[in-house]
Motif scaffolding. Structure first.
Motif, short mmCIF file in Angstrom:
data_model
loop_
_atom_site.label_atom_id
_atom_site.label_comp_id
_atom_site.label_asym_id
_atom_site.label_seq_id
_atom_site.Cartn_x
_atom_site.Cartn_y
_atom_site.Cartn_z
N ARG A 231 -62.04 5.15 -10.40
CA ARG A 231 -60.81 4.79 -9.68
C ARG A 231 -61.12 4.15 -8.32
O ARG A 231 -60.33 3.37 -7.80
CB ARG A 231 -59.93 6.03 -9.49
CG ARG A 231 -60.52 7.15 -8.65
CD ARG A 231 -59.61 8.37 -8.68
NE ARG A 231 -60.11 9.46 -7.85
CZ ARG A 231 -61.03 10.33 -8.24
NH1 ARG A 231 -61.56 10.21 -9.46
NH2 ARG A 231 -61.42 11.31 -7.44
N TYR A 232 -62.29 4.47 -7.76
CA TYR A 232 -62.67 3.87 -6.49
C TYR A 232 -63.27 2.48 -6.69
O TYR A 232 -62.97 1.56 -5.94
CB TYR A 232 -63.65 4.76 -5.73
CG TYR A 232 -63.05 6.10 -5.37
CD1 TYR A 232 -61.76 6.19 -4.84
CD2 TYR A 232 -63.75 7.28 -5.58
CE1 TYR A 232 -61.20 7.41 -4.53
CE2 TYR A 232 -63.19 8.50 -5.26
CZ TYR A 232 -61.92 8.57 -4.72
OH TYR A 232 -61.36 9.78 -4.42
N ASP A 234 -62.71 0.49 -9.19
CA ASP A 234 -61.62 -0.40 -9.61
C ASP A 234 -60.81 -0.87 -8.40
O ASP A 234 -60.35 -2.01 -8.35
CB ASP A 234 -60.69 0.31 -10.60
CG ASP A 234 -61.30 0.43 -11.99
OD1 ASP A 234 -62.36 -0.19 -12.23
OD2 ASP A 234 -60.73 1.14 -12.83
N ALA A 235 -60.65 0.04 -7.42
CA ALA A 235 -59.85 -0.30 -6.25
C ALA A 235 -60.58 -1.22 -5.29
O ALA A 235 -59.98 -1.71 -4.33
CB ALA A 235 -59.43 0.98 -5.52
N GLN A 335 -63.39 -4.14 1.68
CA GLN A 335 -62.44 -3.16 1.16
C GLN A 335 -63.13 -1.81 1.03
O GLN A 335 -64.23 -1.72 0.49
CB GLN A 335 -61.91 -3.62 -0.20
CG GLN A 335 -61.06 -2.61 -0.94
CD GLN A 335 -59.70 -2.41 -0.30
OE1 GLN A 335 -59.20 -3.29 0.38
NE2 GLN A 335 -59.10 -1.25 -0.50
N GLN A 337 -63.06 2.34 -0.15
CA GLN A 337 -62.47 3.37 -0.98
C GLN A 337 -63.37 4.61 -0.89
O GLN A 337 -64.54 4.51 -0.54
CB GLN A 337 -62.35 2.93 -2.44
CG GLN A 337 -61.33 1.85 -2.68
CD GLN A 337 -59.91 2.31 -2.42
OE1 GLN A 337 -59.56 3.45 -2.73
NE2 GLN A 337 -59.10 1.44 -1.85
#
Length: 370
Positions: A231-232, A234-235, A335, A337
């Motif tokens: 999930r990280y 992908d973010a 970015q 995460q």
């Protein structure tokens, strides 16, 4: 014969020290004497360009031997990461979870990378992005803030990914729903009195339909690792895949590369799920109407190709009460995460402060009403 790759070290032609890739440039630089060297040439077997590789040939084990390599790796017993280290290093800290790794060096036999996105952010820039992100975490333990302030270096790691291109054609059977309304007489109670009114009722008229859709998928991206929470990673998207460079080990100089643990076929299974969702969306658009139902869908895949690529991620791992917390920074965009611990003490103080404020407000309200 299968190639066993050397580690990504390049001697400075001035002083002999190791050169290191300078993020955001096409240069390798020497930390010792400041000399720089331009990166030239293309990948070792990509023929001078970044190209797609036939998926079915690989599944049938028809790839040429020069497309395969073995690298020296240390396997983390905690998160399962297989990270390249220098051949003479047998003890280190896993960059993904901060677990001490003490083991004999193993090897990872795998498909050579076809391309990589070089790092564009320096470690200093990535740490600043992470520190800013951590500063917004209100209930993080003080130790976590200390971790950021002390400036512990982040690890630059090239993380493995698969990309898939597929030419798909799909036939479907389904139903198109058209919304219409009917007026019905209905008895309602208004101000204690019963009245009869006309009420519009929504209904759907379904019609059976069938058809065909086609879509070419370009660079469906699938993570080739299980060492980081998906999930990280992908973010961290989007990735500027148009800037992919043919694989050149010079870009890895001074960095680490993780070996993939998600095999090509398993990655394709995930890619098919991504494609399927898009195809269903195409089918519903083709059905039209106000509502859509897809009763049957049959997809055939024509040309199917893949690439094994490496994407740049700056990683910091923090241990708190025996548990690892990871922070990841997109090495191109900055970015950030990650996962974070919570300080029970800070939460308790916040609750107490909130109760004190609430009690104070109630007290002053009571005084005004006296």
């Amino acid at each position: 014969m299968t190639e066993t790759s050397a580690d990504h070290r390049f001697p400075c032609n001035t002083c002999g020290s190791d050169l290191r890739y300078a993020p955001g440039t096409s240069q390798m630089t020497c930390d010792h004497c400041g000399n720089s060297q331009h990166i030239e040439g293309a990948g070792p077997w990509a023929g001078g360009s970044l190209r797609e590789v036939d998926f079915r040939s690989n599944i049938n084990r028809d790839l040429p031997e020069e497309a395969i390599e073995e690298t020296a790796v240390l396997a983390c017993p905690n998160c399962g990461a297989q990270v390249e280290f220098e051949p003479d290093m047998h003890a280190a800290e896993c960059p993904f979870c901060a677990t001490p790794v003490v083991t004999t060096t193993g090897t990872h036999r795998h498909i050579k990378p076809h391309g990589q996105l070089p790092f564009a952010m320096t470690e200093t820039e990535a740490r600043k992005a992470m520190t800013t992100w951590l500063g917004r975490l209100w209930f993080a333990p003080s130790g976590l803030q200390d971790f950021a302030r002390k400036g512990r270096r982040m690890s630059g790691v090239y993380v493995p990914y698969w990309t898939y291109d597929a030419d798909t054609k799909s036939t479907y059977r389904g139903q198109r729903g058209t919304v219409y309304y009917e007026n019905r007489r209905q008895t309602v109670t208004v101000n204690g009195k019963r009245e009869t009114r006309n009420v519009r009722v929504q209904k759907v008229r379904w019609t059976r339909v069938s058809g065909r859709v086609a879509r070419f998928f370009d660079d469906v991206l699938v993570l080739g690792s299980r060492s980081l929470p998906k999930r990280y990673t992908d973010a961290l998207a989007p990735w500027d895949l148009s800037a992919l460079e043919p694989y050149q080990p010079e870009y890895l100089a001074g960095f680490r590369a993780e070996g993939y643990t998600v095999e090509l076929e398993d990655g394709y299974a995930e890619a098919r799920q991504i494609m399927e969702r898009m195809i269903i969306r195409d089918v519903k658009f083709d059905i039209g109407g106000d509502r859509q139902k897809v009763d049957d869908l049959d997809t055939s895949v024509g040309a199917l190709t893949f690439k094994h690529i490496l994407l740049p991620v700056w990683i910091a791992a923090y241990k708190y009460r025996g548990k690892s917390f990871r922070f990841v920074v997109n090495g191109r965009t900055g970015q950030v995460q990650g996962e974070r611990p919570y300080s029970a003490f800070k939460i308790a103080l916040a609750v107490i402060a909130g109760l004190i404020v609430a009690a104070g407000v109630s007290y002053f309200i009571a005084l005004e009403q006296m």
